[in-house]
Motif scaffolding. Structure first.
Motif, mmCIF file in Angstrom:
data_model
loop_
_atom_site.group_PDB
_atom_site.id
_atom_site.type_symbol
_atom_site.label_atom_id
_atom_site.label_comp_id
_atom_site.label_asym_id
_atom_site.label_seq_id
_atom_site.Cartn_x
_atom_site.Cartn_y
_atom_site.Cartn_z
ATOM 1 N N ALA A 39 -10.847 -4.707 5.716
ATOM 2 C CA ALA A 39 -9.573 -5.301 5.084
ATOM 3 C C ALA A 39 -8.788 -6.618 5.037
ATOM 4 N N ASP A 40 -8.407 -6.768 6.565
ATOM 5 C CA ASP A 40 -8.354 -7.457 7.309
ATOM 6 C C ASP A 40 -8.361 -8.703 6.826
ATOM 7 N N ARG A 43 -8.359 -9.477 2.656
ATOM 8 C CA ARG A 43 -7.078 -9.998 3.042
ATOM 9 C C ARG A 43 -7.065 -11.632 3.348
ATOM 10 N N ASP A 44 -7.312 -12.410 3.892
ATOM 11 C CA ASP A 44 -7.363 -13.817 4.961
ATOM 12 C C ASP A 44 -7.783 -14.319 3.818
ATOM 13 N N LEU A 47 -5.681 -14.306 0.773
ATOM 14 C CA LEU A 47 -4.424 -15.787 1.432
ATOM 15 C C LEU A 47 -5.178 -17.220 1.247
ATOM 16 N N ILE A 109 -1.886 -10.057 -2.619
ATOM 17 C CA ILE A 109 -2.807 -11.080 -1.393
ATOM 18 C C ILE A 109 -2.848 -9.262 -0.434
ATOM 19 N N ASP A 110 -1.720 -8.681 -0.919
ATOM 20 C CA ASP A 110 -1.659 -7.575 -0.352
ATOM 21 C C ASP A 110 -1.024 -6.572 -0.196
ATOM 22 N N GLU A 112 0.536 -2.458 1.436
ATOM 23 C CA GLU A 112 0.641 -1.368 2.616
ATOM 24 C C GLU A 112 1.129 -0.363 1.608
#
Length: 145
Positions: A39-40, A43-44, A47, A109-110, A112
């Protein structure tokens, strides 16, 4: 993404697959239930897209939180807490979202989901039952059970 964002009554493997034009639901079901991806890293990539395609002097970063009303208590991060969605204290999850908007478009973008309080952090059984990942713990709790 078209299938997941589509205005269909249910978001199981079949309806999003049909909306996306897939011949069968299997690939969508695999993506939703079994595919492994970081997931990171996703997201990058999003972005980078936002900066390259949407960035500019008039672009803005948008932060917002919203509540997701829940009936039960076993879903991850559910607790009685204030949510603007209902305008009062309700059993819910709260998520914080970050997006980018400009005259060229907009993109999420993200996000949480908020871990409500120490009762979630201190209850290892509850975290395990709800699959709350250790890296998402708060309040200085060590990143191991």
């Amino acid at each position: 993404m078209r299938g997941l964002l589509a205005d269909v009554p249910r978001k199981n493997g079949l309806q999003p697959a049909e909306q996306a034009g897939a011949a069968a639901p299997w690939s969508t079901q695999r993506l939703l239930g079994a595919a492994r991806w970081n997931a990171d890293e996703v997201r990058d990539v999003v972005l980078s897209y936002a900066v390259e395609r949407l960035g500019g002097p008039a672009a803005v970063l948008v932060l917002d939180e919203t509540g997701f009303l829940e009936k039960g208590s076993r879903s991850a991060r559910v607790q009685r807490q204030y949510t603007g969605t209902a305008g009062r204290i309700e059993n819910c999850q709260v998520g914080v979202f970050m997006g980018c908007a400009s005259s060229r478009g907009r993109v999420l973008i993200d996000l949480e989901r908020y871990l409500p309080d120490e009762s979630w952090v201190r209850d290892a059984g509850r975290r395990k039952d709800a699959a709350v990942l250790p890296k998402l713990w708060r309040y200085g709790e060590p990143a191991h059970p």
